[in-house]
Design a protein around this motif. Structure first.
Motif, PDB file in Angstrom:
ATOM      1  N   LEU A   1      -2.652  -9.647   1.134  1.00  0.00           N
ATOM      2  CA  LEU A   1      -3.589  -8.589   1.480  1.00  0.00           C
ATOM      3  C   LEU A   1      -4.649  -8.304   0.427  1.00  0.00           C
ATOM      4  O   LEU A   1      -4.807  -7.185  -0.020  1.00  0.00           O
ATOM      5  CB  LEU A   1      -2.801  -7.317   1.777  1.00  0.00           C
ATOM      6  CG  LEU A   1      -1.694  -7.470   2.824  1.00  0.00           C
ATOM      7  CD1 LEU A   1      -0.860  -6.217   2.891  1.00  0.00           C
ATOM      8  CD2 LEU A   1      -2.321  -7.777   4.175  1.00  0.00           C
ATOM      9  N   ALA A   2      -5.374  -9.300   0.073  1.00  0.00           N
ATOM     10  CA  ALA A   2      -6.476  -9.059  -0.847  1.00  0.00           C
ATOM     11  C   ALA A   2      -6.026  -8.382  -2.128  1.00  0.00           C
ATOM     12  O   ALA A   2      -6.724  -7.530  -2.675  1.00  0.00           O
ATOM     13  CB  ALA A   2      -7.554  -8.213  -0.160  1.00  0.00           C
TER      14      ALA A   2
ATOM     15  N   TYR B   1      -8.099  -7.464  -5.181  1.00  0.00           N
ATOM     16  CA  TYR B   1      -9.087  -6.393  -5.171  1.00  0.00           C
ATOM     17  C   TYR B   1      -8.447  -5.021  -5.284  1.00  0.00           C
ATOM     18  O   TYR B   1      -9.110  -4.011  -5.370  1.00  0.00           O
ATOM     19  CB  TYR B   1      -9.943  -6.474  -3.898  1.00  0.00           C
ATOM     20  CG  TYR B   1     -10.803  -7.706  -3.890  1.00  0.00           C
ATOM     21  CD1 TYR B   1     -12.014  -7.733  -4.580  1.00  0.00           C
ATOM     22  CD2 TYR B   1     -10.390  -8.858  -3.242  1.00  0.00           C
ATOM     23  CE1 TYR B   1     -12.793  -8.869  -4.611  1.00  0.00           C
ATOM     24  CE2 TYR B   1     -11.162 -10.010  -3.257  1.00  0.00           C
ATOM     25  CZ  TYR B   1     -12.366 -10.001  -3.954  1.00  0.00           C
ATOM     26  OH  TYR B   1     -13.136 -11.124  -3.990  1.00  0.00           O
ATOM     27  N   TYR B   2      -7.122  -5.002  -5.254  1.00  0.00           N
ATOM     28  CA  TYR B   2      -6.429  -3.721  -5.337  1.00  0.00           C
ATOM     29  C   TYR B   2      -6.650  -3.083  -6.717  1.00  0.00           C
ATOM     30  O   TYR B   2      -7.043  -3.752  -7.671  1.00  0.00           O
ATOM     31  CB  TYR B   2      -4.928  -3.915  -5.123  1.00  0.00           C
ATOM     32  CG  TYR B   2      -4.510  -3.893  -3.667  1.00  0.00           C
ATOM     33  CD1 TYR B   2      -5.214  -4.612  -2.708  1.00  0.00           C
ATOM     34  CD2 TYR B   2      -3.418  -3.144  -3.247  1.00  0.00           C
ATOM     35  CE1 TYR B   2      -4.835  -4.602  -1.383  1.00  0.00           C
ATOM     36  CE2 TYR B   2      -3.025  -3.127  -1.918  1.00  0.00           C
ATOM     37  CZ  TYR B   2      -3.732  -3.863  -0.994  1.00  0.00           C
ATOM     38  OH  TYR B   2      -3.345  -3.845   0.314  1.00  0.00           O
TER      39      TYR B   2
ATOM     40  N   LYS C   1      -5.085  -4.573  -9.639  1.00  0.00           N
ATOM     41  CA  LYS C   1      -4.886  -5.860  -8.992  1.00  0.00           C
ATOM     42  C   LYS C   1      -3.399  -6.195  -9.036  1.00  0.00           C
ATOM     43  O   LYS C   1      -2.764  -6.021 -10.071  1.00  0.00           O
ATOM     44  CB  LYS C   1      -5.668  -6.944  -9.729  1.00  0.00           C
ATOM     45  CG  LYS C   1      -7.169  -6.695  -9.758  1.00  0.00           C
ATOM     46  CD  LYS C   1      -7.915  -7.835 -10.445  1.00  0.00           C
ATOM     47  CE  LYS C   1      -9.409  -7.531 -10.490  1.00  0.00           C
ATOM     48  NZ  LYS C   1     -10.182  -8.576 -11.205  1.00  0.00           N
TER      49      LYS C   1
ATOM     50  N   PRO D   1       0.820  -1.209   0.000  1.00  0.00           N
ATOM     51  CA  PRO D   1       0.000   0.000   0.000  1.00  0.00           C
ATOM     52  C   PRO D   1       0.861   1.270   0.000  1.00  0.00           C
ATOM     53  O   PRO D   1       0.547   2.229  -0.716  1.00  0.00           O
ATOM     54  CB  PRO D   1      -0.806  -0.130   1.294  1.00  0.00           C
ATOM     55  CG  PRO D   1      -0.896  -1.599   1.536  1.00  0.00           C
ATOM     56  CD  PRO D   1       0.424  -2.148   1.077  1.00  0.00           C
TER      57      PRO D   1
END
Lengths: 372, 372
Positions: free
Chosen positions: B277-278, B281-282, B285, B251
DNA sequence: ATGAAAGCGCTAACAA
DNA sequence: TTGTTAGCGCTTTCAT
């Protein structure tokens, strides 16, 4: 075959008591002997057997911690802090995950009881009280990570009510009146009630009607966040703000909004309960209510050890009384124990702590857009 | 004062041996008596004391797990799986975090030894071997979560080499030749070496020169990711791709690139080792190499219990031999033990497993842009 | 079917 | 300073 104190004694040509004195650094032993024994112990890879010593001492140096799922960051961080504190006190910690199953929760507690752990920290799944009754009938000090009021037990937890309350008030202050709340499904799973109450209180305080349509069930996975975001957008009267009670779901939500062309916060404000996942680096930076996870871990451990010490002191007292009693009338033990039991029950829990949570305003919340 | 088996026996008016039979559901006891005793036990909140029984049995039903930091998702998930498996085998697990300190690591292991745990799983900080020597001189079965080769010990871990290798090859195949690698600072902290080697191997395989400038030190926090991303952009010859060896920092990196107007993947491709960390969905992605965390937890626990069983069988055999020896010549115990020791040392570790990791291509990597 | 007794490895009080 | 002894609460073997 593990080497025992006797082996060392035999090799050193002394009694096992002497070996003990050396290992415990007790004064009454000559330095040379101590050295020699220590040497032999090291050579033979010998350490005291905590099991046996605990048996003799009637205590253990382990505490138990029961959580729903240790892989949840909140609990992982908690456990870590608990471990740190325990370490300082010379204790180990054994962890058990209940997987949100009250039966497994009870089982875990029973096994910790069997281990005669010195204390237990438990984050209960539901507001059920089976384990409370069980533990109360035990002399194991315990601390609950949840707001179990009116039960005369010690607890420490986050101020969950305040979390949603603050988030809601913040959104209202920005002009939002249709505020959706994404929350886990089971109303009985722990902080549900407080989260909902905080939200409702804020609404009613500002004269905003409560609309059940706006309460959305959302499991604690990014995939469910994605799906729930979709449902938010399909609501008959689309809300201008959304509060998510889980941080884990946020990436899923953000993506769905992105795919649907919803801008955050211009079209929809998003506020999150719990501030775990580097939200201050997200795009947009996500407004969230910070939970002091590590503080909870630290404090709960500190409190537990306080209770453990109190318990130990009490036991010493009891033991002294017990000895006197034995001298006087050897037959009344049962009654005596019942007496102690009653005394315990009446002791008021002293620890009732609600840790303050903090709203951190960032970019994902803003003025409510005018709507038709 | 905890109630003991004797108390129950006294109340029930039987011997403690009988109480035992009832509690263990042994056959040689009449059903009514059993019921009565069970009843009394329940009323008095009595459970067997694992401590005492373990002492008598010379075993424990706990295994230890030593990690660097239990709040790291990788380890948290691992521990959870280990706990699951342990549960099936009727074992508890005690966790210890070493905080990347070899001394604390050794200390944790010593304390687990003192507890006479049935087995230990350890994720070592460094490739140092102090604890290995220590544990080898112990009869505690242990399993290392790290690639300690040539030491004749059992281990199971991720194929870290393969992780960076795959990520690098993937980027090369997209035309990248200047590929930066963000990696934690200390070269001695565990998978550093393998990550670097995987990266270097891929480069050399495709005839791309290795440039030390492209290796960036990056701690495992979002803040450091942010900072490191800034350094990437300031490199003399700016790279067209970046591999981050930590997911936690992502992030921070993404935000920095966003703030600097760098588009992912058009201006810079980003590939991440570990897929926590998912990322799917970022936005965009994030391409990542998935580590099978839970599998590692499950397998390592299974292996450990296999070793524990083997150890127990061996001990039984030894004991039988021991008895015979005692009958024949009571004086030679020491020598006999040495003999056993030697035998142990020669036993080859059987478990050497490198779990496969999988590159998941998503949106954050793409064709290398033409550069001047 | 039930019980007595010895022992697991340590602690602690008391002797020597 | 060192050793002896009697537990701690359970398991296990062997009588009864």
């Amino acid at each position: 075959m593990s080497v025992t104190i006797k082996d060392i004694a035999r090799i050193a040509g002394v009694s096992h008591t002497t070996v003990l004195k050396a290992l415990h650094n007790k004064p009454k032993i000559s330095p040379q002997l101590r050295e020699k024994i220590l040497q032999i112990a090291k050579e033979n890879n010998y350490t005291l057997n905590t099991n046996a010593s605990n048996l003799a001492l009637k205590t253990t140096n382990v505490i138990g911690i029961v959580v729903t799922d240790i892989s949840i960051p909140l609990f992982a961080e908690m456990v870590r802090m608990v471990e740190r504190v325990a370490d300082r006190y010379g204790y180990r910690v054994v962890v058990s995950s209940s997987d949100y199953d009250p039966d497994r929760e009870m089982e875990a507690i029973c096994r910790l009881h069997q281990m005669r752990v010195a204390g237990i920290i438990i984050a209960p799944t539901y507001e059920e009280t089976e384990f409370v009754d069980y533990l109360k009938n035990t002399d194991i000090p315990f601390l609950v990570l949840g707001r179990l009021e009116g039960m005369d037990i010690d607890y420490i937890t986050f101020d969950d009510f305040s979390a949603t309350y603050k988030a809601t008030v913040h959104l209202i202050s920005q002009g939002h009146t249709r505020i959706a709340l994404a929350i886990h499904g089971d109303k009985d799973i722990y902080p549900y009630r407080y989260w909902l109450e905080g939200y409702q209180s804020a609404l009613s305080e500002y004269g905003i009607p409560y609309d059940e349509e706006l309460i959305l069930t959302c499991k604690v996975t990014p995939a469910d966040g994605y799906e729930t975001a979709g449902r938010v957008l399909k609501l008959e009267q689309e809300p201008t703000a959304l509060i998510s009670c889980s941080d884990m779901v946020v990436p899923g939500m953000l993506r769905k909004f992105y795919e649907e062309g919803k801008r955050i916060p211009q079209d929809l404000s998003l506020s999150v309960i719990q501030d775990e996942l580097a939200f201050e680096y997200y795009i947009p930076k996500v407004t969230a209510v910070r939970y002091p996870n590590e503080k909870l871990g630290r404090l709960s451990a500190e409190f537990l050890f306080r209770k453990i010490q109190e318990e130990q002191e009490e036991q010493q007292k009891d033991q002294e009384e017990h000895q006197k009693d034995q001298e006087e009338h050897r037959e009344q033990e049962d009654q005596e124990e019942q007496g102690q039991q009653a005394r315990r029950e009446q002791e008021p829990g002293i620890i009732r702590e609600l840790l303050e949570v903090e709203l951190i305003e960032r970019e994902s919340t803003g003025k409510a857009a005018a709507r038709t």
